[in-house]
Scaffold this motif. Structure first.
Motif, PDB file in Angstrom:
ATOM      1  N   GLY A  79      -1.124  21.023  -2.414  1.00 13.00           N
ATOM      2  CA  GLY A  79      -0.676  19.920  -3.249  1.00 13.00           C
ATOM      3  C   GLY A  79      -0.801  18.599  -2.509  1.00 13.00           C
ATOM      4  O   GLY A  79      -1.247  18.550  -1.359  1.00 13.00           O
ATOM      5  N   VAL A  80      -0.402  17.521  -3.183  1.00 14.72           N
ATOM      6  CA  VAL A  80      -0.523  16.170  -2.634  1.00 14.72           C
ATOM      7  C   VAL A  80       0.757  15.390  -2.915  1.00 14.72           C
ATOM      8  O   VAL A  80       1.265  15.388  -4.043  1.00 14.72           O
ATOM      9  CB  VAL A  80      -1.713  15.410  -3.262  1.00 14.72           C
ATOM     10  N   HIS A  81       1.276  14.727  -1.872  1.00 12.30           N
ATOM     11  CA  HIS A  81       2.381  13.790  -2.017  1.00 12.30           C
ATOM     12  C   HIS A  81       1.820  12.377  -2.073  1.00 12.30           C
ATOM     13  O   HIS A  81       0.827  12.062  -1.408  1.00 12.30           O
ATOM     14  CB  HIS A  81       3.335  13.857  -0.820  1.00 12.30           C
ATOM     15  N   VAL A  82       2.469  11.506  -2.838  1.00 11.85           N
ATOM     16  CA  VAL A  82       2.200  10.077  -2.780  1.00 11.85           C
ATOM     17  C   VAL A  82       3.494   9.394  -2.343  1.00 11.85           C
ATOM     18  O   VAL A  82       4.504   9.446  -3.040  1.00 11.85           O
ATOM     19  CB  VAL A  82       1.732   9.513  -4.132  1.00 11.85           C
ATOM     20  N   LEU A  83       3.461   8.794  -1.157  1.00 11.14           N
ATOM     21  CA  LEU A  83       4.604   8.082  -0.594  1.00 11.14           C
ATOM     22  C   LEU A  83       4.391   6.595  -0.791  1.00 11.14           C
ATOM     23  O   LEU A  83       3.300   6.086  -0.543  1.00 11.14           O
ATOM     24  CB  LEU A  83       4.751   8.398   0.897  1.00 11.14           C
ATOM     25  N   HIS A  84       5.448   5.903  -1.207  1.00  9.71           N
ATOM     26  CA  HIS A  84       5.294   4.494  -1.580  1.00  9.71           C
ATOM     27  C   HIS A  84       5.713   3.557  -0.459  1.00  9.71           C
ATOM     28  O   HIS A  84       6.698   3.782   0.244  1.00  9.71           O
ATOM     29  CB  HIS A  84       6.098   4.206  -2.848  1.00  9.71           C
ATOM     30  N   GLY A  85       4.924   2.488  -0.304  1.00  9.23           N
ATOM     31  CA  GLY A  85       5.256   1.449   0.647  1.00  9.23           C
ATOM     32  C   GLY A  85       6.290   0.494   0.083  1.00  9.23           C
ATOM     33  O   GLY A  85       6.517   0.430  -1.122  1.00  9.23           O
ATOM     34  N   GLY A  86       6.924  -0.265   0.974  1.00  3.01           N
ATOM     35  CA  GLY A  86       7.934  -1.231   0.572  1.00  3.01           C
ATOM     36  C   GLY A  86       8.362  -2.055   1.765  1.00  3.01           C
ATOM     37  O   GLY A  86       7.770  -1.962   2.849  1.00  3.01           O
ATOM     38  N   PRO A 100       0.825  -1.203   0.000  1.00  4.69           N
ATOM     39  CA  PRO A 100       0.000   0.000   0.000  1.00  4.69           C
ATOM     40  C   PRO A 100       0.868   1.266   0.000  1.00  4.69           C
ATOM     41  O   PRO A 100       1.957   1.290   0.577  1.00  4.69           O
ATOM     42  CB  PRO A 100      -0.800  -0.105   1.297  1.00  4.69           C
ATOM     43  N   ASP A 101       0.368   2.291  -0.647  1.00  4.60           N
ATOM     44  CA  ASP A 101       1.009   3.606  -0.676  1.00  4.60           C
ATOM     45  C   ASP A 101       0.141   4.583   0.102  1.00  4.60           C
ATOM     46  O   ASP A 101      -0.990   4.272   0.477  1.00  4.60           O
ATOM     47  CB  ASP A 101       1.187   4.061  -2.125  1.00  4.60           C
ATOM     48  N   LEU A 102       0.668   5.780   0.334  1.00  2.82           N
ATOM     49  CA  LEU A 102      -0.054   6.773   1.135  1.00  2.82           C
ATOM     50  C   LEU A 102      -0.099   8.103   0.412  1.00  2.82           C
ATOM     51  O   LEU A 102       0.942   8.667   0.043  1.00  2.82           O
ATOM     52  CB  LEU A 102       0.621   6.961   2.487  1.00  2.82           C
ATOM     53  N   ALA A 103      -1.312   8.608   0.185  1.00  2.49           N
ATOM     54  CA  ALA A 103      -1.492   9.965  -0.320  1.00  2.49           C
ATOM     55  C   ALA A 103      -1.584  10.915   0.867  1.00  2.49           C
ATOM     56  O   ALA A 103      -2.308  10.645   1.830  1.00  2.49           O
ATOM     57  CB  ALA A 103      -2.760  10.064  -1.171  1.00  2.49           C
ATOM     58  N   VAL A 104      -0.839  12.009   0.795  1.00  3.73           N
ATOM     59  CA  VAL A 104      -0.765  12.966   1.898  1.00  3.73           C
ATOM     60  C   VAL A 104      -1.071  14.360   1.362  1.00  3.73           C
ATOM     61  O   VAL A 104      -0.322  14.900   0.538  1.00  3.73           O
ATOM     62  CB  VAL A 104       0.627  12.960   2.557  1.00  3.73           C
ATOM     63  N   GLY A 105      -2.170  14.940   1.815  1.00  5.42           N
ATOM     64  CA  GLY A 105      -2.525  16.290   1.399  1.00  5.42           C
ATOM     65  C   GLY A 105      -1.765  17.339   2.191  1.00  5.42           C
ATOM     66  O   GLY A 105      -1.578  17.223   3.400  1.00  5.42           O
ATOM     67  N   VAL A 106      -1.307  18.369   1.476  1.00  3.97           N
ATOM     68  CA  VAL A 106      -0.649  19.538   2.087  1.00  3.97           C
ATOM     69  C   VAL A 106      -1.376  20.767   1.557  1.00  3.97           C
ATOM     70  O   VAL A 106      -0.887  21.476   0.684  1.00  3.97           O
ATOM     71  CB  VAL A 106       0.857  19.600   1.736  1.00  3.97           C
TER      72      VAL A 106
END
Length: 461
Positions: free
Chosen positions: A370-377, A351-357
């Motif tokens: 804007g929005v960041h998308v951080l990737h899981g691993g 799963p990845d995480l979208a983070v609103g700023v």
């Protein structure tokens, strides 16, 4: 006890199961008259997920199609036929009917239902007693049939329904419902019926040895441990050394809901509307809680990840715009983490995480967002390969405008059912009931092929 302020911003209830698009998909029992709904937000039973968003005093449902939200929608208030209660502000409180929502097929009739909280509802002479109402699904969708949850010992000003979350907390295959007020959490076991009956109701609050003061401000349901029951994180305000704190209290699901870890993750400032989501970002079998901490670093903001374990949080780490690989720089008052959502955008199993700023400066436009998308691993969420989107990205429509707050709402959902979780983003400047969809594929989220959708990106995940 300190008392909270009433907020018009709906509390996030977050996902109730990792890797299911955020909704609980429940199996039926031999006694069921019909198979339960395939999706916990398919209110008309047509096999497509629907979209429901709340406001102060109402909610609007938009019915899904094979390609996402369709053109059929309906807005329901307490003035609508069959809905108990009364619309409008009362006793100095804003009407909060619709601000916290949870979905499940509560009576297991094949149609998803909607639990609607109203923490400021006046009942009899009790101002701000609060209520939770289940609006029942049907072949035609959410109907004029609705039932209030029973409340054994109601109190004025206790704001029953501050936050709600659905899940199978005892693992028996029936959907349950968790409800908080200003002091405690109630867990209503299924089954629910239109006549108003429910299963057993239990109440939960931390022992004084854990914390002397704790007021719930949010509920996040999902799979944390490796058993079949849904677990619950209670987000809340506490007090330590005469300072306000933010903490996450873990309640482990099972035949008996048991208290687990209590994690304080901020001691600098209060946050009355935290948001969180549970997903197994490192794919180790335990669900992790990603929770907003917007007061962090002079409100530059951050997201705290509590790694899952057998008793709740096993360890934690913090992500912000100061994390290596994350685009842009941290600055005060930007509120990284104001909105969060989880989903697998590149179909790699993590799963990845979208983070609103929403209050990020873009070019010369202040608080454009804007929005960041951080990737899981394997190591969880990191800044490696993270993506950053604004109104200036690719073919996203419009331009970055001051005070637009693009990213005030974000959701990851596989709208077109191709196996990739797409990114939906809303702001507070354009038409408030729309979102921008950025499609996802093998490389993650893309700013090409963007389209607008007739739904706000703050529906239950």
């Amino acid at each position: 006890m300190f008392r909270r302020r009433t907020s018009r911003i709906a509390l996030a209830t977050a996902v109730t199961a990792a890797l299911t698009g955020g909704m609980v998909v429940l199996s039926g029992s031999a006694a069921s008259a019909a198979p339960p709904a395939k999706h916990a937000d398919d209110f008309n039973g047509d096999g497509y997920r629907d979209y429901v968003v709340g406001d102060s005093g109402s909610f609007t449902v938009t019915y899904g199609t094979a390609s996402g939200p369709g053109s059929t929608s309906r807005t329901i208030t307490q003035n609508s036929p069959g809905i108990p209660g009364k619309s409008g502000d009362a006793g100095g409180y804003v009407d909060t009917f619709g601000e916290s929502l949870a979905t499940a097929d509560f009576n297991r009739d094949g149609y998803a239902d909607l639990a609607v909280a109203d923490k400021t509802e006046k009942v009899g002479s009790r101002a701000a007693q609060g209520t939770v109402t289940i609006v029942w699904g049907s072949r035609s969708g959410l109907s004029s049939s609705a039932t209030r949850l029973p409340l054994r010992a109601p109190h004025a000003d206790y704001e029953f329904g501050w936050s709600i979350a659905a899940g199978d907390f005892n693992g028996d295959g029936k959907p349950d419902l968790a409800v908080s007020d200003i002091e405690k959490v109630y867990v209503y076991r299924g089954g629910f019926s239109k006549s108003g009956t429910t299963g057993k109701v239990t109440t939960h609050r931390p022992k004084p040895s854990v914390t002397h003061v704790f007021e719930p401000t949010g509920l996040v349901a999902g799979k944390v441990t490796k058993d079949k029951a849904t677990d619950l994180y209670v987000l809340g305000q506490g007090e330590k050394n005469d300072r306000m704190t933010q903490a996450a209290w873990f309640l482990r699901g099972g035949s008996t809901v048991k208290a687990g870890t209590f994690t304080t993750y901020d001691t600098t400032a209060p946050d009355w509307s935290p948001t969180g989501v549970i997903a197994d970002f490192d794919k180790n079998g335990y669900g992790d809680l990603a929770v907003s901490d917007t007061p962090y670093n002079k409100h530059a903001g951050s997201v705290v990840v509590l790694r899952g374990g057998a008793k709740g949080a096993a360890s934690s780490y913090r992500l912000s715009q100061s994390t290596a690989g994350v685009a842009t720089a941290a600055a005060k008052d930007e509120q990284f983490g104001f909105s969060v959502s989880a989903g697998d955008t590149d179909h790699d199993g993590y799963p990845d995480l979208a983070v609103g700023v929403p209050f990020e400066k873009v070019g010369s436009a202040k608080e454009a967002g804007g929005v960041h998308v951080l990737h899981g691993g394997p190591h969880g969420l990191t800044g490696t390969g993270s993506e950053w989107f604004t109104r200036e990205s690719g073919d996203v429509p419009g331009k970055a405008v001051s005070d637009a707050a693009f990213g005030v709402h974000v959701r990851l959902r596989d709208v077109d059912r191709d196996g990739y979780a797409d990114l939906l983003v809303s702001d507070q400047y354009t038409d408030y009931d729309t979102s921008v969809l950025l499609p996802a594929g093998p490389a993650g989220v893309s700013a090409s092929g963007v389209r607008e959708l007739p739904v706000r990106a703050d529906f239950p995940q």
